[in-house]
Design an enzyme around this catalytic site. Structure first.
Site, short mmCIF file in Angstrom:
data_model
loop_
_atom_site.label_atom_id
_atom_site.label_comp_id
_atom_site.label_asym_id
_atom_site.label_seq_id
_atom_site.Cartn_x
_atom_site.Cartn_y
_atom_site.Cartn_z
N GLY A 46 33.40 48.94 54.87
CA GLY A 46 33.51 49.25 53.45
C GLY A 46 32.54 50.36 53.09
O GLY A 46 31.57 50.60 53.81
N GLN A 51 27.16 55.26 47.65
CA GLN A 51 26.45 55.38 48.94
C GLN A 51 26.50 56.79 49.50
O GLN A 51 25.72 57.14 50.39
CB GLN A 51 27.03 54.39 49.98
CG GLN A 51 26.78 52.93 49.64
CD GLN A 51 27.40 52.02 50.66
OE1 GLN A 51 28.59 51.69 50.59
NE2 GLN A 51 26.62 51.61 51.64
N CYS A 99 24.74 46.46 55.79
CA CYS A 99 25.06 47.52 54.83
C CYS A 99 24.69 48.86 55.45
O CYS A 99 23.61 48.99 56.03
CB CYS A 99 24.27 47.30 53.53
SG CYS A 99 24.62 48.55 52.27
N LEU A 100 25.57 49.82 55.31
CA LEU A 100 25.30 51.15 55.87
C LEU A 100 24.09 51.80 55.21
O LEU A 100 23.48 52.69 55.79
CB LEU A 100 26.54 52.04 55.73
CG LEU A 100 27.76 51.57 56.52
CD1 LEU A 100 28.99 52.43 56.19
CD2 LEU A 100 27.49 51.59 58.02
N HIS A 141 30.53 42.63 47.95
CA HIS A 141 29.42 43.47 48.42
C HIS A 141 29.55 44.89 47.85
O HIS A 141 28.58 45.45 47.33
CB HIS A 141 29.42 43.48 49.96
CG HIS A 141 28.47 44.44 50.60
ND1 HIS A 141 27.42 44.03 51.38
CD2 HIS A 141 28.42 45.80 50.61
CE1 HIS A 141 26.76 45.10 51.82
NE2 HIS A 141 27.35 46.18 51.38
N GLU A 142 30.77 45.44 47.94
CA GLU A 142 30.99 46.82 47.45
C GLU A 142 30.86 46.89 45.94
O GLU A 142 30.32 47.86 45.40
CB GLU A 142 32.37 47.33 47.87
CG GLU A 142 32.66 47.34 49.36
CD GLU A 142 31.59 48.00 50.18
OE1 GLU A 142 30.84 48.85 49.65
OE2 GLU A 142 31.47 47.67 51.37
N HIS A 145 27.42 47.30 44.77
CA HIS A 145 26.93 48.69 44.84
C HIS A 145 27.19 49.43 43.53
O HIS A 145 26.39 50.26 43.11
CB HIS A 145 27.62 49.45 45.98
CG HIS A 145 27.02 49.22 47.34
ND1 HIS A 145 25.71 49.50 47.64
CD2 HIS A 145 27.58 48.78 48.50
CE1 HIS A 145 25.48 49.23 48.93
NE2 HIS A 145 26.60 48.77 49.47
O1 GNR Z 1 30.13 47.72 57.32
C1 GNR Z 1 29.81 46.80 56.57
N1 GNR Z 1 29.90 45.52 57.01
C2 GNR Z 1 29.78 44.43 56.18
C3 GNR Z 1 29.64 43.18 56.78
C4 GNR Z 1 29.54 42.06 56.00
C5 GNR Z 1 29.59 42.16 54.64
C6 GNR Z 1 29.71 43.39 54.02
C7 GNR Z 1 29.82 44.51 54.79
S1 GNR Z 1 30.01 46.05 54.03
C8 GNR Z 1 29.29 47.10 55.21
C9 GNR Z 1 29.47 48.55 54.82
C10 GNR Z 1 28.71 48.81 53.55
O2 GNR Z 1 27.53 48.94 53.49
N2 GNR Z 1 29.40 48.83 52.44
O3 GNR Z 1 28.78 48.99 51.27
NI NI Z 2 26.80 48.19 51.52
#
Ligand code: GNR
Ligand code: NI
Length: 176
Positions: A46, A51, A99-100, A141-142, A145
């Site tokens: 995601g 980001q 999270c990236l 999660h997204e 952000h």
């Molecule tokens: O790549 C991602 N893996 C992930 C694993 C578990 C829960 C959420 C994520 S999102 C993350 C990519 C990211 O940072 N998206 O904002």
């Molecule tokens: Ni993230």
């Protein structure tokens, strides 16, 4: 198409609240294409526009992991513009998140097990759908952000500070 640099914590730009997308036009579709390329290259499942420095209520998801057996080359790109949560289950589901923008750090986070979400796609079409499983986890999660929230904000202060310290140390080692 260029890869976009991914902003990493504790950069204050990740704390900005993203603004609604006003029109789904070619400029936006170009950003979406660049975001997918950046997410696939990372690799991640995601990516929210913030980001990559664009404070817009836009995020992309593809749960398909290329490394997975049978997953090679199979893509399932999803675009969420101005997403909203209409309903969320009381029941929670815990998943080890990463999270990236918080590279190489992982922690168990509890979120709604399922949600009903509403959003617009890259064609400008509206959707409302019940979402569960990993997609529900990733979408929440997204969507965090978009509010300037990182998954580590769901941890205790002690655990969050430990993660941030490790991140700082990793950055120092990389710079040295
Ligand atoms: O790549 C991602 N893996 C992930 C694993 C578990 C829960 C959420 C994520 S999102 C993350 C990519 C990211 O940072 N998206 O904002
Ligand atoms: Ni993230």
């Amino acid at each position: 198409m260029p890869l976009l640099p991914i902003i990493e914590a504790p950069d204050p730009r990740l704390r900005v609240i993203s603004k609604p997308v006003e029109s789904v036009d070619d400029d936006l579709r170009k950003l979406i294409a660049d975001m997918f390329e950046t997410m696939y290259a990372a690799p991640g499942i995601g990516l929210a526009a913030i980001q990559v420095g664009a404070p817009k209520r836009l995020l992309v998801i593809d749960l398909q992991e290329p490394e997975e057996e049978g997953g090679e080359g199979v893509r399932d790109p999803r675009v969420f513009i101005n997403p909203e949560i209409v309903e969320a289950s009381e029941e929670l589901r815990t998943y080890q998140e990463g999270c990236l923008s918080v590279p190489d750090q992982y922690a168990d986070i509890a979120r709604a097990d399922w949600i009903v979400a509403r959003w617009i796609d890259e064609k400008g079409e509206a959707h409302e759908q019940r979402i569960d499983g990993l997609l529900a986890t990733c979408l929440q999660h997204e969507m965090d952000h978009l509010e300037g929230i990182l998954f580590i904000d769901h941890l205790s202060r002690l655990k969050r500070d430990m993660v941030l310290k490790k991140l700082e140390k990793a950055k120092r080692l990389k710079a040295a």
